[in-house]
Scaffold this motif. Structure first.
Motif, PDB file in Angstrom:
ATOM      1  N   THR A 229       0.844  -1.195   0.000  1.00  0.00           N
ATOM      2  CA  THR A 229       0.000   0.000   0.000  1.00  0.00           C
ATOM      3  C   THR A 229       0.878   1.243   0.000  1.00  0.00           C
ATOM      4  O   THR A 229       1.818   1.351   0.804  1.00  0.00           O
ATOM      5  N   LEU A 230       0.560   2.177  -0.885  1.00  0.00           N
ATOM      6  CA  LEU A 230       1.252   3.466  -0.923  1.00  0.00           C
ATOM      7  C   LEU A 230       0.500   4.420  -0.005  1.00  0.00           C
ATOM      8  O   LEU A 230      -0.704   4.625  -0.170  1.00  0.00           O
ATOM      9  N   MET A 231       1.228   5.003   0.971  1.00  0.00           N
ATOM     10  CA  MET A 231       0.593   5.801   2.004  1.00  0.00           C
ATOM     11  C   MET A 231       1.085   7.249   1.996  1.00  0.00           C
ATOM     12  O   MET A 231       2.255   7.527   1.704  1.00  0.00           O
ATOM     13  N   SER A 232       0.169   8.167   2.346  1.00  0.00           N
ATOM     14  CA  SER A 232       0.552   9.518   2.764  1.00  0.00           C
ATOM     15  C   SER A 232       0.544   9.514   4.280  1.00  0.00           C
ATOM     16  O   SER A 232      -0.423   9.062   4.898  1.00  0.00           O
ATOM     17  N   ILE A 233       1.636  10.003   4.883  1.00  0.00           N
ATOM     18  CA  ILE A 233       1.787   9.920   6.334  1.00  0.00           C
ATOM     19  C   ILE A 233       2.098  11.305   6.883  1.00  0.00           C
ATOM     20  O   ILE A 233       2.963  12.016   6.360  1.00  0.00           O
ATOM     21  N   PHE A 234       1.394  11.675   7.969  1.00  0.00           N
ATOM     22  CA  PHE A 234       1.523  13.006   8.550  1.00  0.00           C
ATOM     23  C   PHE A 234       1.873  12.883  10.031  1.00  0.00           C
ATOM     24  O   PHE A 234       0.990  12.639  10.854  1.00  0.00           O
ATOM     25  N   PRO A 235       3.153  13.003  10.382  1.00  0.00           N
ATOM     26  CA  PRO A 235       3.524  12.915  11.796  1.00  0.00           C
ATOM     27  C   PRO A 235       3.143  14.190  12.549  1.00  0.00           C
ATOM     28  O   PRO A 235       3.519  15.291  12.144  1.00  0.00           O
ATOM     29  N   LYS A 236       2.380  14.034  13.617  1.00  0.00           N
ATOM     30  CA  LYS A 236       1.996  15.190  14.437  1.00  0.00           C
ATOM     31  C   LYS A 236       3.114  15.547  15.409  1.00  0.00           C
ATOM     32  O   LYS A 236       3.353  16.711  15.705  1.00  0.00           O
ATOM     33  N   THR A 237       3.794  14.514  15.904  1.00  0.00           N
ATOM     34  CA  THR A 237       4.981  14.722  16.729  1.00  0.00           C
ATOM     35  C   THR A 237       6.202  14.308  15.909  1.00  0.00           C
ATOM     36  O   THR A 237       6.058  13.741  14.831  1.00  0.00           O
ATOM     37  N   GLY A 238       7.399  14.566  16.420  1.00  0.00           N
ATOM     38  CA  GLY A 238       8.604  14.295  15.639  1.00  0.00           C
ATOM     39  C   GLY A 238       9.601  13.421  16.367  1.00  0.00           C
ATOM     40  O   GLY A 238      10.775  13.784  16.494  1.00  0.00           O
ATOM     41  N   ARG A 239       9.159  12.269  16.853  1.00  0.00           N
ATOM     42  CA  ARG A 239      10.060  11.377  17.567  1.00  0.00           C
ATOM     43  C   ARG A 239      10.993  10.643  16.600  1.00  0.00           C
ATOM     44  O   ARG A 239      10.665  10.450  15.420  1.00  0.00           O
ATOM     45  N   THR A 240      12.114  10.200  17.120  1.00  0.00           N
ATOM     46  CA  THR A 240      13.061   9.413  16.335  1.00  0.00           C
ATOM     47  C   THR A 240      12.374   8.166  15.778  1.00  0.00           C
ATOM     48  O   THR A 240      11.708   7.440  16.522  1.00  0.00           O
ATOM     49  N   HIS A 241      12.515   7.920  14.483  1.00  0.00           N
ATOM     50  CA  HIS A 241      11.988   6.715  13.813  1.00  0.00           C
ATOM     51  C   HIS A 241      10.477   6.542  14.013  1.00  0.00           C
ATOM     52  O   HIS A 241       9.959   5.441  13.919  1.00  0.00           O
ATOM     53  N   GLN A 242       9.778   7.647  14.274  1.00  0.00           N
ATOM     54  CA  GLN A 242       8.358   7.544  14.623  1.00  0.00           C
ATOM     55  C   GLN A 242       7.525   6.828  13.569  1.00  0.00           C
ATOM     56  O   GLN A 242       6.763   5.903  13.883  1.00  0.00           O
ATOM     57  N   ILE A 243       7.650   7.244  12.316  1.00  0.00           N
ATOM     58  CA  ILE A 243       6.847   6.633  11.248  1.00  0.00           C
ATOM     59  C   ILE A 243       7.194   5.162  11.090  1.00  0.00           C
ATOM     60  O   ILE A 243       6.307   4.307  10.966  1.00  0.00           O
ATOM     61  N   ARG A 244       8.470   4.850  11.116  1.00  0.00           N
ATOM     62  CA  ARG A 244       8.914   3.466  10.937  1.00  0.00           C
ATOM     63  C   ARG A 244       8.415   2.579  12.072  1.00  0.00           C
ATOM     64  O   ARG A 244       7.986   1.438  11.854  1.00  0.00           O
ATOM     65  N   ALA A 245       8.469   3.095  13.304  1.00  0.00           N
ATOM     66  CA  ALA A 245       8.027   2.313  14.457  1.00  0.00           C
ATOM     67  C   ALA A 245       6.506   2.137  14.462  1.00  0.00           C
ATOM     68  O   ALA A 245       6.001   1.047  14.777  1.00  0.00           O
ATOM     69  N   HIS A 246       5.752   3.172  14.101  1.00  0.00           N
ATOM     70  CA  HIS A 246       4.297   3.086  14.117  1.00  0.00           C
ATOM     71  C   HIS A 246       3.765   2.173  13.002  1.00  0.00           C
ATOM     72  O   HIS A 246       2.819   1.413  13.219  1.00  0.00           O
ATOM     73  N   THR A 247       4.351   2.249  11.814  1.00  0.00           N
ATOM     74  CA  THR A 247       3.888   1.359  10.739  1.00  0.00           C
ATOM     75  C   THR A 247       4.216  -0.102  11.065  1.00  0.00           C
ATOM     76  O   THR A 247       3.428  -1.003  10.779  1.00  0.00           O
ATOM     77  N   SER A 248       5.363  -0.333  11.693  1.00  0.00           N
ATOM     78  CA  SER A 248       5.727  -1.690  12.107  1.00  0.00           C
ATOM     79  C   SER A 248       4.760  -2.198  13.173  1.00  0.00           C
ATOM     80  O   SER A 248       4.323  -3.358  13.128  1.00  0.00           O
ATOM     81  N   TYR A 249       4.415  -1.339  14.126  1.00  0.00           N
ATOM     82  CA  TYR A 249       3.463  -1.697  15.176  1.00  0.00           C
ATOM     83  C   TYR A 249       2.107  -2.081  14.577  1.00  0.00           C
ATOM     84  O   TYR A 249       1.437  -3.001  15.059  1.00  0.00           O
TER      85      TYR A 249
END
Length: 314
Positions: A229-249
Motif C-alpha cells: 500500500t502506498l501511504m501519505s503519512i503526517f507525523p503530528k509529533t517528531g520522535r526518532t523513527h516515529q513513522i517506521r516504528a508506528h507502521t511496524s506496530y
C-alpha cells in the motif's frame, strides 16, 4: 584508536552567535571533542575570551574574541560516507534558498551529519563548500535511509524561529511510504508512546512503551497494490523513527526497513524488483518563513529509484 590535533583557532563572535553559554557554543562547534575535555580546557584557562579567563556559564557577546588552543583528541577509525558520490545530487537538489534558509531534497543513503560511524554528512558537506557562511545548522533531522526535505538554517535567528514552530507543532510535514500488506481504511491514526532503547553496538531502536514519549501519526491511503500500500503519512509529533516504528506496530512495516521491517517479505519483493532502499520519502512541508512571516510550501519530487519501483508494482 588514532588521534588528531585540532589547530589553534580564533573565533570572532557575530550576531548569530551571541547570548549562548561558552560551554554550549563549544560543544556545538566541536562535536568530536568530549564534553569533559571542553569543560577541562575552560576550567584550566586555555579558552580565552578577549584574552581573559572565563567560566562555563559565560554568555557570548557581539565582538568577543574567542581563542581556542590546539587540542589533541583520540578518535575511532570510522567509515567515511561516500560524500563524493552524492556531491552533484546535494548541490543540484536545492529546493529553496534565501539569506535565511537552505532546503534540499536529501538522497537516501547519506546521513544528515557525521557520527555513529560516519565522518561526513550533509551539514559537513555544505559547510565545506561554503566556507564564507557564518552560520549553518540543521533545523531538524531525517534518517540516513530516508530521502526528502531537509532544512538548514543560515542564521541563528532562523534556527530559533524554526525550532519554536517545531515545539508549537506549527510545521506540517507529509511523507510518502510504501508498506507491506493492505493497510486498513479505518486505521487513520496511531497514537502510541515511543521509548528509545540504546544498544551496545551504538544502534538505537524505538519501542511502543507506556513510559515513552507521546507520539502521534496520521495515515491516508494513496493507492493499494496486490500486496503493498502506498501511504501519505503526517507525523503530528517528531520522535526518532516515529513513522517506521508506528507502521511496524500496525503490522505493515515500510519496505526495506532493515531495523523495523520484515526481511522475509522484503526478500520476496526484492527478487522481483531490483531495489533495496527504504521506501520512505519526506515529500512536502509547510511552515512560516522566519523573516517575512509568509507561509512556505515546499515539495520534494520522488527520486527515480522510487518512481521506477512504483511503476513496476502490480
Amino acid at each position: 584508536m588514532t588521534y588528531k590535533i585540532l589547530s589553534a583557532s580564533i573565533i570572532y563572535i557575530n550576531e548569530d552567535m551571541i547570548n549562548q553559554r561558552i560551554d554550549n557554543f563549544l560543544k556545538k562547534k566541536f562535536k568530536n571533542i568530549p564534553k569533559s575535555m571542553i569543560y577541562r580546557i575552560i576550567r584550566t584557562g586555555k579558552i580565552r575570551v578577549n584574552k581573559k579567563r572565563i567560566k562555563p556559564n559565560y554568555k557570548l557577546k557581539i565582538g568577543d574574541n574567542l581563542k581556542v588552543p590546539p587540542i589533541k583528541i583520540f578518535v575511532e577509525e570510522k567509515k567515511y560516507c561516500n560524500i563524493h558520490h552524492y556531491q552533484t545530487n546535494l548541490s543540484n537538489n536545492i529546493l529553496y534558498e534565501d539569506n535565511y534558509l537552505l532546503i534540499i531534497n536529501k538522497p537516501s543513503g547519506i546521513a544528515v551529519h557525521g557520527g555513529s560511524g560516519i565522518n561526513f554528512g550533509v551539514i559537513e558537506y555544505f559547510r565545506k563548500i561554503r566556507p564564507l557562511e557564518k552560520f549553518l545548522e540543521l533545523v531538524h533531522r531525517i534518517d540516513r535511509d530516508t530521502s526528502g526535505i531537509l532544512i538548514l538554517a543560515k542564521k541563528r535567528t532562523s534556527l530559533i524561529s524554526m525550532h519554536q514552530q517545531i515545539r508549537e507543532k506549527k510545521i506540517k510535514k507529509e511523507y510518502i511510504a510504501l508498506v507491506h500488506g493492505l493497510w486498513p481504511y479505518d486505521l487513520q491514526k496511531i497514537s502510541k508512546p515511543l521509548l528509545k532503547i540504546n544498544f551496545k553496538n551504538k544502534q538505537k531502536k524505538m519501542f511502543i512503551n507506556n513510559y515513552g514519549k507521546v507520539s502521534e501519526t496520521y495515515f491516508k491511503i494513496k493507492k493499494q497494490y496486490s500486496c503493498t500500500t502506498l501511504m501519505s503519512i503526517f507525523p503530528k509529533t517528531g520522535r526518532t523513527h516515529q513513522i517506521r516504528a508506528h507502521t511496524s506496530y500496525a503490522g505493515h512495516p515500510i519496505l526495506f526497513d532493515k531495523r523495523y521491517g520484515n526481511l522475509n517479505l522484503d526478500q520476496l519483493i526484492k527478487n522481483k524488483i531490483n531495489s533495496s532502499r527504504l521506501l520512505l520519502h519526506a515529500i512536502s512541508i509547510d511552515f512560516v518563513h522566519p523573516n517575512n512571516n509568509k507561509i512556505l510550501h515546499i515539495q520534494a519530487p520522488l527520486d527515480m529509484n522510487i518512481r521506477n519501483f512504483l511503476q513496476n508494482l502490480v
